[in-house]
Design a protein around this motif. Structure first.
Motif, mmCIF file in Angstrom:
data_model
loop_
_atom_site.group_PDB
_atom_site.id
_atom_site.type_symbol
_atom_site.label_atom_id
_atom_site.label_comp_id
_atom_site.label_asym_id
_atom_site.label_seq_id
_atom_site.Cartn_x
_atom_site.Cartn_y
_atom_site.Cartn_z
ATOM 1 N N ALA A 75 32.552 53.159 -4.307
ATOM 2 C CA ALA A 75 32.918 54.459 -4.606
ATOM 3 C C ALA A 75 32.948 54.469 -6.063
ATOM 4 C CB ALA A 75 34.298 55.046 -4.133
ATOM 5 N N LEU A 76 32.641 56.006 -6.584
ATOM 6 C CA LEU A 76 32.754 56.124 -8.188
ATOM 7 C C LEU A 76 34.044 55.726 -8.546
ATOM 8 C CD1 LEU A 76 31.138 57.064 -10.665
ATOM 9 C CD2 LEU A 76 31.652 59.241 -10.066
ATOM 10 N N SER A 77 35.136 56.255 -7.896
ATOM 11 C CA SER A 77 36.585 55.701 -8.324
ATOM 12 C C SER A 77 36.707 54.219 -8.506
ATOM 13 C CB SER A 77 37.665 56.462 -7.310
ATOM 14 O OG SER A 77 37.266 55.837 -6.108
ATOM 15 N N GLU A 78 36.007 53.583 -7.743
ATOM 16 C CA GLU A 78 36.268 52.084 -7.906
ATOM 17 C C GLU A 78 35.685 51.468 -9.254
ATOM 18 O OE1 GLU A 78 36.066 51.201 -3.058
ATOM 19 O OE2 GLU A 78 34.645 50.425 -4.572
ATOM 20 N N VAL A 127 35.858 53.301 -12.317
ATOM 21 C CA VAL A 127 36.519 53.769 -13.361
ATOM 22 C C VAL A 127 37.698 53.064 -13.764
ATOM 23 C CG1 VAL A 127 35.468 56.089 -12.802
ATOM 24 C CG2 VAL A 127 37.639 55.561 -12.070
ATOM 25 N N ARG A 128 38.250 53.398 -14.982
ATOM 26 C CA ARG A 128 39.454 52.828 -15.565
ATOM 27 C C ARG A 128 39.435 51.378 -15.507
ATOM 28 N NH1 ARG A 128 40.571 57.281 -12.510
ATOM 29 N NH2 ARG A 128 41.135 56.172 -10.684
ATOM 30 N N ARG A 131 37.985 49.068 -13.961
ATOM 31 C CA ARG A 131 38.041 48.382 -12.543
ATOM 32 C C ARG A 131 36.498 47.930 -12.161
ATOM 33 N NH1 ARG A 131 41.336 50.980 -8.111
ATOM 34 N NH2 ARG A 131 40.180 52.997 -8.893
ATOM 35 N N ASP A 173 33.500 56.640 -16.976
ATOM 36 C CA ASP A 173 34.737 57.673 -17.095
ATOM 37 C C ASP A 173 34.034 58.902 -17.391
ATOM 38 O OD1 ASP A 173 36.082 55.363 -16.275
ATOM 39 O OD2 ASP A 173 37.610 55.356 -18.311
ATOM 40 N N GLN A 197 31.947 60.270 -14.458
ATOM 41 C CA GLN A 197 32.896 60.817 -13.385
ATOM 42 C C GLN A 197 33.482 62.368 -13.821
ATOM 43 O OE1 GLN A 197 36.786 59.256 -12.805
ATOM 44 N NE2 GLN A 197 36.450 59.466 -10.329
ATOM 45 N N GLU A 256 33.111 65.869 -11.873
ATOM 46 C CA GLU A 256 34.055 66.500 -11.245
ATOM 47 C C GLU A 256 33.904 67.847 -11.820
ATOM 48 O OE1 GLU A 256 37.243 64.315 -12.090
ATOM 49 O OE2 GLU A 256 37.242 62.701 -10.376
#
Length: 297
Positions: A91-94, A96-97, A99, A122, A125, A129
């Protein structure tokens, strides 16, 4: 955004997806091969010979050790291969930041094209969004107006195209990240798979050798105990002379017959062989009380 993705992203996504599937299929084939080895030992003829082994003998212990090595090798291969098979989509959230896995970070450092012109994950993403929100807002405004003007339609179409372009970049990035992680895990798993194969092969060889001891040839002569022979003189009874006389010869002296005798383990009597002379023929007989007796020296 500096780069405008074309038809190449979808092609890259499809190719990378197939590459990940090929890695998973390879691992499945390896695991199936290990399982086949275990099935062959259980269903084959190897186990038939274990019942003939001495429970306290060294071959039984070697068979147990060999079987244990096979189980350890198969378990190691299954456990190692499963770490590759359970690697799912990223997932894209995995990403970012901070990680981002090391393998994916190296991929992005050497292939900026996967970021689609953005500085980092970042930024990608945030743009994705924002484009998604703008597209939803534009279509919401479009649907609220009974007879929307052309500028409103153009705005909704423009927002949809922008969101779709950024979505292609995200899709290409996630597929590349998934492929990179699967490849990295497979490279880490290969040494352990090799160790599992070596342990399994050693166990199979040890087990097979232990349950198949060398067998004596069928035509090997049986061991016989030969008793020492003794030269004596034998006097035959009337019954013995009647039975043995014709075969010994008509001129043979049955009262002082020279013979070699030994203990007959089958009859419990004396096994005798007459010594051939000019008057007596050689023959073998069992010296019992009814046949005759040995003269005292």
């Amino acid at each position: 955004m500096g780069e405008n993705p074309s038809s190449s992203p979808s092609t890259a996504v499809t190719a990378l997806g197939r590459a990940s599937d090929r890695i998973r299929e390879t691992v499945k084939w390896i695991i199936a091969s290990f399982a086949a080895v275990g099935a062959a030992m259980l269903a084959g003829t190897q186990l038939s010979g274990i019942g003939e082994l001495d429970p306290a003998g060294f071959r039984m212990w070697l068979a147990i050790i060999g079987g244990a090595l096979v189980l350890v090798g198969i378990a190691l291969a299954v456990w190692t291969g499963s770490t590759v098979l359970i690697t799912g989509p990223v997932a894209l959230s995995e990403l970012v930041r901070g990680r981002v896995p090391g393998s994916v970070d190296r991929l992005l450092q050497s292939n900026k094209v996967f970021l689609g012109g953005f500085a980092d994950v970042d930024s990608l993403q945030a743009a994705f969004e924002s484009a998604t929100r703008e597209m939803r807002a534009a279509y919401a405004a479009l649907h609220k107006t009974p007879s929307p003007p052309q500028p409103l339609k153009d705005a909704a179409e423009s927002a949809n195209v922008q969101a779709d372009l950024i979505g292609q970049v995200v899709s290409r990035l996630l597929d590349a990240a998934s492929w990179t992680i699967v490849q990295a895990r497979f490279k880490r798993a290969r040494p352990l798979l090799f160790v599992g194969a070596l342990v399994t092969a050693t166990g199979v060889g040890l087990f097979t050798w232990a349950v198949n001891p060398p067998k004596a040839p069928k035509d090997a002569p049986a061991t016989r105990h030969v008793a020492p022979m003794k030269s004596v003189e034998v006097v035959l009874t009337e019954e013995g002379a009647r039975i043995l006389g014709p075969r010994l010869g008509g001129t043979c002296d049955t009262k002082r017959l020279r013979a070699l005798i030994s203990q007959d383990f089958n009859t419990g009597g004396l096994s005798a062989v007459s010594v051939p002379t000019a008057a007596c023929q050689p023959m073998r007989f069992v010296l019992t009380r009814e046949i005759g007796s040995v003269l005292a020296p």
